[in-house]
Structures are given as structure tokens and as C-alpha cells.
Design a protein around this motif. Sequence first.
Motif, PDB file in Angstrom:
ATOM      1  N   GLU A  53     -65.090  43.405  50.369  1.00  0.00           N
ATOM      2  CA  GLU A  53     -65.707  44.281  51.376  1.00  0.00           C
ATOM      3  C   GLU A  53     -67.231  44.244  51.286  1.00  0.00           C
ATOM      4  O   GLU A  53     -67.806  44.104  50.206  1.00  0.00           O
ATOM      5  CB  GLU A  53     -65.289  45.740  51.138  1.00  0.00           C
ATOM      6  CG  GLU A  53     -63.923  46.120  51.620  1.00  0.00           C
ATOM      7  CD  GLU A  53     -63.641  47.591  51.295  1.00  0.00           C
ATOM      8  OE1 GLU A  53     -64.603  48.391  51.195  1.00  0.00           O
ATOM      9  OE2 GLU A  53     -62.455  47.925  51.117  1.00  0.00           O
ATOM     10  N   ASP A  54     -67.867  44.426  52.422  1.00  0.00           N
ATOM     11  CA  ASP A  54     -69.290  44.774  52.445  1.00  0.00           C
ATOM     12  C   ASP A  54     -69.356  46.299  52.386  1.00  0.00           C
ATOM     13  O   ASP A  54     -69.407  46.987  53.409  1.00  0.00           O
ATOM     14  CB  ASP A  54     -69.962  44.247  53.710  1.00  0.00           C
ATOM     15  CG  ASP A  54     -70.194  42.757  53.671  1.00  0.00           C
ATOM     16  OD1 ASP A  54     -70.087  42.160  52.588  1.00  0.00           O
ATOM     17  OD2 ASP A  54     -70.480  42.171  54.734  1.00  0.00           O
ATOM     18  N   HIS A  55     -69.349  46.811  51.189  1.00  0.00           N
ATOM     19  CA  HIS A  55     -69.095  48.224  50.947  1.00  0.00           C
ATOM     20  C   HIS A  55     -70.115  49.126  51.653  1.00  0.00           C
ATOM     21  O   HIS A  55     -71.322  49.036  51.420  1.00  0.00           O
ATOM     22  CB  HIS A  55     -69.115  48.510  49.442  1.00  0.00           C
ATOM     23  CG  HIS A  55     -68.180  47.631  48.679  1.00  0.00           C
ATOM     24  ND1 HIS A  55     -66.814  47.736  48.766  1.00  0.00           N
ATOM     25  CD2 HIS A  55     -68.409  46.580  47.849  1.00  0.00           C
ATOM     26  CE1 HIS A  55     -66.245  46.817  48.014  1.00  0.00           C
ATOM     27  NE2 HIS A  55     -67.192  46.098  47.457  1.00  0.00           N
ATOM     28  N   PHE A  56     -69.594  49.988  52.535  1.00  0.00           N
ATOM     29  CA  PHE A  56     -70.353  51.054  53.194  1.00  0.00           C
ATOM     30  C   PHE A  56     -71.513  50.543  54.047  1.00  0.00           C
ATOM     31  O   PHE A  56     -72.420  51.318  54.383  1.00  0.00           O
ATOM     32  CB  PHE A  56     -70.889  52.047  52.159  1.00  0.00           C
ATOM     33  CG  PHE A  56     -69.834  52.581  51.229  1.00  0.00           C
ATOM     34  CD1 PHE A  56     -68.798  53.378  51.702  1.00  0.00           C
ATOM     35  CD2 PHE A  56     -69.854  52.279  49.868  1.00  0.00           C
ATOM     36  CE1 PHE A  56     -67.814  53.858  50.846  1.00  0.00           C
ATOM     37  CE2 PHE A  56     -68.879  52.758  49.012  1.00  0.00           C
ATOM     38  CZ  PHE A  56     -67.856  53.559  49.489  1.00  0.00           C
ATOM     39  N   VAL A  57     -71.485  49.273  54.413  1.00  0.00           N
ATOM     40  CA  VAL A  57     -72.578  48.744  55.233  1.00  0.00           C
ATOM     41  C   VAL A  57     -72.630  49.449  56.583  1.00  0.00           C
ATOM     42  O   VAL A  57     -73.714  49.665  57.141  1.00  0.00           O
ATOM     43  CB  VAL A  57     -72.440  47.212  55.383  1.00  0.00           C
ATOM     44  CG1 VAL A  57     -73.279  46.679  56.539  1.00  0.00           C
ATOM     45  CG2 VAL A  57     -72.862  46.529  54.076  1.00  0.00           C
ATOM     46  N   ASP A  58     -71.470  49.837  57.106  1.00  0.00           N
ATOM     47  CA  ASP A  58     -71.477  50.577  58.367  1.00  0.00           C
ATOM     48  C   ASP A  58     -72.216  51.904  58.233  1.00  0.00           C
ATOM     49  O   ASP A  58     -72.845  52.380  59.193  1.00  0.00           O
ATOM     50  CB  ASP A  58     -70.050  50.809  58.858  1.00  0.00           C
ATOM     51  CG  ASP A  58     -69.181  51.521  57.830  1.00  0.00           C
ATOM     52  OD1 ASP A  58     -69.364  51.290  56.624  1.00  0.00           O
ATOM     53  OD2 ASP A  58     -68.312  52.319  58.236  1.00  0.00           O
ATOM     54  N   GLU A  59     -72.179  52.506  57.051  1.00  0.00           N
ATOM     55  CA  GLU A  59     -72.903  53.759  56.830  1.00  0.00           C
ATOM     56  C   GLU A  59     -74.392  53.506  56.601  1.00  0.00           C
ATOM     57  O   GLU A  59     -75.237  54.290  57.042  1.00  0.00           O
ATOM     58  CB  GLU A  59     -72.302  54.513  55.648  1.00  0.00           C
ATOM     59  CG  GLU A  59     -70.864  54.972  55.874  1.00  0.00           C
ATOM     60  CD  GLU A  59     -70.334  55.793  54.711  1.00  0.00           C
ATOM     61  OE1 GLU A  59     -71.138  56.425  54.004  1.00  0.00           O
ATOM     62  OE2 GLU A  59     -69.105  55.786  54.501  1.00  0.00           O
ATOM     63  N   LEU A  60     -74.718  52.415  55.934  1.00  0.00           N
ATOM     64  CA  LEU A  60     -76.130  52.107  55.684  1.00  0.00           C
ATOM     65  C   LEU A  60     -76.902  51.908  56.993  1.00  0.00           C
ATOM     66  O   LEU A  60     -78.087  52.242  57.083  1.00  0.00           O
ATOM     67  CB  LEU A  60     -76.252  50.852  54.826  1.00  0.00           C
ATOM     68  CG  LEU A  60     -75.851  50.967  53.357  1.00  0.00           C
ATOM     69  CD1 LEU A  60     -75.936  49.602  52.685  1.00  0.00           C
ATOM     70  CD2 LEU A  60     -76.737  51.967  52.608  1.00  0.00           C
ATOM     71  N   PHE A  61     -76.230  51.341  57.995  1.00  0.00           N
ATOM     72  CA  PHE A  61     -76.891  51.038  59.268  1.00  0.00           C
ATOM     73  C   PHE A  61     -76.480  52.011  60.377  1.00  0.00           C
ATOM     74  O   PHE A  61     -76.655  51.727  61.569  1.00  0.00           O
ATOM     75  CB  PHE A  61     -76.581  49.598  59.690  1.00  0.00           C
ATOM     76  CG  PHE A  61     -77.259  48.558  58.843  1.00  0.00           C
ATOM     77  CD1 PHE A  61     -78.502  48.059  59.189  1.00  0.00           C
ATOM     78  CD2 PHE A  61     -76.664  48.092  57.684  1.00  0.00           C
ATOM     79  CE1 PHE A  61     -79.134  47.105  58.414  1.00  0.00           C
ATOM     80  CE2 PHE A  61     -77.282  47.129  56.893  1.00  0.00           C
ATOM     81  CZ  PHE A  61     -78.522  46.633  57.249  1.00  0.00           C
ATOM     82  N   ALA A  62     -75.951  53.162  59.980  1.00  0.00           N
ATOM     83  CA  ALA A  62     -75.394  54.107  60.956  1.00  0.00           C
ATOM     84  C   ALA A  62     -76.426  54.618  61.956  1.00  0.00           C
ATOM     85  O   ALA A  62     -76.069  55.031  63.073  1.00  0.00           O
ATOM     86  CB  ALA A  62     -74.748  55.288  60.227  1.00  0.00           C
ATOM     87  N   ASP A  63     -77.712  54.604  61.610  1.00  0.00           N
ATOM     88  CA  ASP A  63     -78.736  55.133  62.514  1.00  0.00           C
ATOM     89  C   ASP A  63     -79.027  54.217  63.692  1.00  0.00           C
ATOM     90  O   ASP A  63     -79.837  54.573  64.561  1.00  0.00           O
ATOM     91  CB  ASP A  63     -80.031  55.392  61.753  1.00  0.00           C
ATOM     92  CG  ASP A  63     -79.975  56.664  60.915  1.00  0.00           C
ATOM     93  OD1 ASP A  63     -79.028  57.451  61.092  1.00  0.00           O
ATOM     94  OD2 ASP A  63     -80.864  56.856  60.061  1.00  0.00           O
ATOM     95  N   ALA A  64     -78.385  53.054  63.749  1.00  0.00           N
ATOM     96  CA  ALA A  64     -78.645  52.118  64.849  1.00  0.00           C
ATOM     97  C   ALA A  64     -78.483  52.789  66.209  1.00  0.00           C
ATOM     98  O   ALA A  64     -79.313  52.623  67.113  1.00  0.00           O
ATOM     99  CB  ALA A  64     -77.714  50.908  64.738  1.00  0.00           C
ATOM    100  N   THR A  65     -77.418  53.585  66.361  1.00  0.00           N
ATOM    101  CA  THR A  65     -77.188  54.222  67.657  1.00  0.00           C
ATOM    102  C   THR A  65     -78.229  55.294  67.963  1.00  0.00           C
ATOM    103  O   THR A  65     -78.570  55.528  69.129  1.00  0.00           O
ATOM    104  CB  THR A  65     -75.780  54.831  67.721  1.00  0.00           C
ATOM    105  OG1 THR A  65     -75.598  55.732  66.628  1.00  0.00           O
ATOM    106  CG2 THR A  65     -74.726  53.746  67.647  1.00  0.00           C
ATOM    107  N   GLU A  66     -78.755  55.948  66.919  1.00  0.00           N
ATOM    108  CA  GLU A  66     -79.811  56.944  67.129  1.00  0.00           C
ATOM    109  C   GLU A  66     -81.063  56.304  67.706  1.00  0.00           C
ATOM    110  O   GLU A  66     -81.833  56.956  68.417  1.00  0.00           O
ATOM    111  CB  GLU A  66     -80.142  57.643  65.809  1.00  0.00           C
ATOM    112  CG  GLU A  66     -78.995  58.426  65.206  1.00  0.00           C
ATOM    113  CD  GLU A  66     -78.564  59.579  66.094  1.00  0.00           C
ATOM    114  OE1 GLU A  66     -79.447  60.270  66.654  1.00  0.00           O
ATOM    115  OE2 GLU A  66     -77.349  59.774  66.258  1.00  0.00           O
ATOM    116  N   PHE A  67     -81.242  55.008  67.416  1.00  0.00           N
ATOM    117  CA  PHE A  67     -82.414  54.291  67.910  1.00  0.00           C
ATOM    118  C   PHE A  67     -82.156  53.611  69.255  1.00  0.00           C
ATOM    119  O   PHE A  67     -83.013  52.898  69.759  1.00  0.00           O
ATOM    120  CB  PHE A  67     -82.858  53.245  66.893  1.00  0.00           C
ATOM    121  CG  PHE A  67     -83.329  53.828  65.583  1.00  0.00           C
ATOM    122  CD1 PHE A  67     -84.139  54.948  65.551  1.00  0.00           C
ATOM    123  CD2 PHE A  67     -82.954  53.248  64.377  1.00  0.00           C
ATOM    124  CE1 PHE A  67     -84.575  55.484  64.359  1.00  0.00           C
ATOM    125  CE2 PHE A  67     -83.385  53.783  63.169  1.00  0.00           C
ATOM    126  CZ  PHE A  67     -84.194  54.901  63.157  1.00  0.00           C
TER     127      PHE A  67
END
Length: 294
Positions: A53-67
Motif C-alpha cells: 500500500e501507499d499508506h494514507f497517501v489519500d489523507e496526505l493529499f486530502a486538501d486537493a479538493t479544498e484548493f
Amino acid sequence: MDWVSGESEPFEVREPEVQSVPLVFSSPHSGRAYPSEFLESSRLDALSIRRSEDHFVDELFADATEFGAPFLVAHFPRAYLDVNREPYELDPRMFDGALPSYANIGSMRVAGGLGTIPRIVAENMEIYRHRISVETALWRIEGIYKPFHATLRRLIARTHARFGLAVLIDCHSMPGNIRLSGSDLRPDFIIGDRYGTSASAELSRAAVHFLEEMGFTAVRNKPYAGGFITEHYGRPVRGLHALQIEVNRALYVDEATLEKRPEFDIIAAALSAFMRQMIDFAEDYRRETALAAE
């Protein structure tokens, strides 16, 4: 055969209220919803099977939608299906029955056990107890792989049509023990642009620069230059750019337990700042490119 897991769908698009920037983010390897049928076919325990797994990468980049950028996130795990491969990179030794004639059985990735349906996870641990059916493999490709890529193509095409430019950031993580060849240097980040073929040099250099400005060690292309996604979707001469970013897992996760380290929020905040800088740079790059074309 159906997708059966704790998730209602094998992947999702996290959309901003309005897409306001010419970037698309994807996380194809951070999925952690393991179908029970798959687990029952595996010889690995619940922790070992997660090693790829790419562990928690979806959480690391979660702010993408905020931008203002869409974010395509896989829920299916990489050990189950790897969408960062050609659609039919398959090892005939894994399957009961004959593979279709168009399958790529001779790639280096297949030989290494890391084809579209992987044979191993990290440290060369075999996934399956027995051979699996060809029908199982083809269902995963037809039912999940192809819809995932159709969705990614749609997001990129929509972005390009709206802004005249599309920059894909394909988000990954790498083992903490990765070193540069002939060196003891362990990079914190690797930016991959397929050696200059999937994105403009300006975008690649900017990505490295922003990370270095924050005090990280960042390099380009070695040892990871980008996989199928970066290679397939990056067409810089058409205004389609694709960058892969690899985050050193040791920065934010305990690689023995796969639990988040106390520094997780710091790394997430740094990546949020990185995304904001890349968005600003891409906007400037878009304007300069448009002026040069006039």
C-alpha cells in the motif's frame, strides 16, 4: 463476480464545489478495502498483505479538493489490482487457464511479480495460496481497472477543455530504505516525469524546488521516474502534463506497524503547502504559455 468490501465502490472521485484550477490529483495505490474473497485466497496475514500500500497517501493529499482540484482515490488495494500498469501485464504462472493472446506476459514488471494482478507484495512475499482463475483476473481488469482509467481520462480531458492545460499529480509513497544509486542519500521525495517526457521541465523543477525550500531532500526520476499512469497521460506538447510524487513513508508512518507517526500532521501540512504552490505555479505557467502562443 462483484466487488465486495467495506466500500460501496472500488474508487471515488472527490470533487471540489467548483474546479477552479488546472490540476487533477490521483492516488491509485492507497486503497485499503480488502475483499474477503481475496483475503481467503491469500497466504499472507492481514498486516503483511498491506506492505504494498501507499499508506494514507489519500489523507496526505486530502486538501486537493479544498484548493479546487478533483482527486481520484482508489479503495481497492494495490495487492488486488495495480492500475499503474498496462491493462494486461499478466504472469501466466499465476492462473488456471489460458490468458488471452493480447496479454503482455514478458514485461520486466511481470517478471518481478508486479504485474496488473500482482504476484507478490514488498519483500517478495507471495500473495496467493493457489493459482487463481483467468476469469477472476479479467473481471478485475474489465470491472475496475478500465472504469478507473476511463474516469481519470475524463477528469484530465475536462480539465484541459476548461483551462487549456491539465497537470496530473499522481501521488505515491515509497519505502523508507530507498537510496540513490551509489549514494547513502535517502530522499524524502522523488518527482518523476519519465525523464522529461511526461511533463515540462519547468513544472518538474518547480516541484523539486518547492519541496527543497521546505527543508526536504527531493530528487527527480531516480529511482522512480513514474509508472504507466505518468507515461500514458503525460503529453506536454498538447498541454497535458503528468508528474509522479513519491513520499518517503518513514516520514509519516511506522513501517513495522503501519500506524501513523506523530509527524503525520506535519507532513500533511507540508504537502498542503506544496499543492498550493504547484497550483499557483501552474496558473502562472498557463498564462505564460497562452501569451507565448499568441
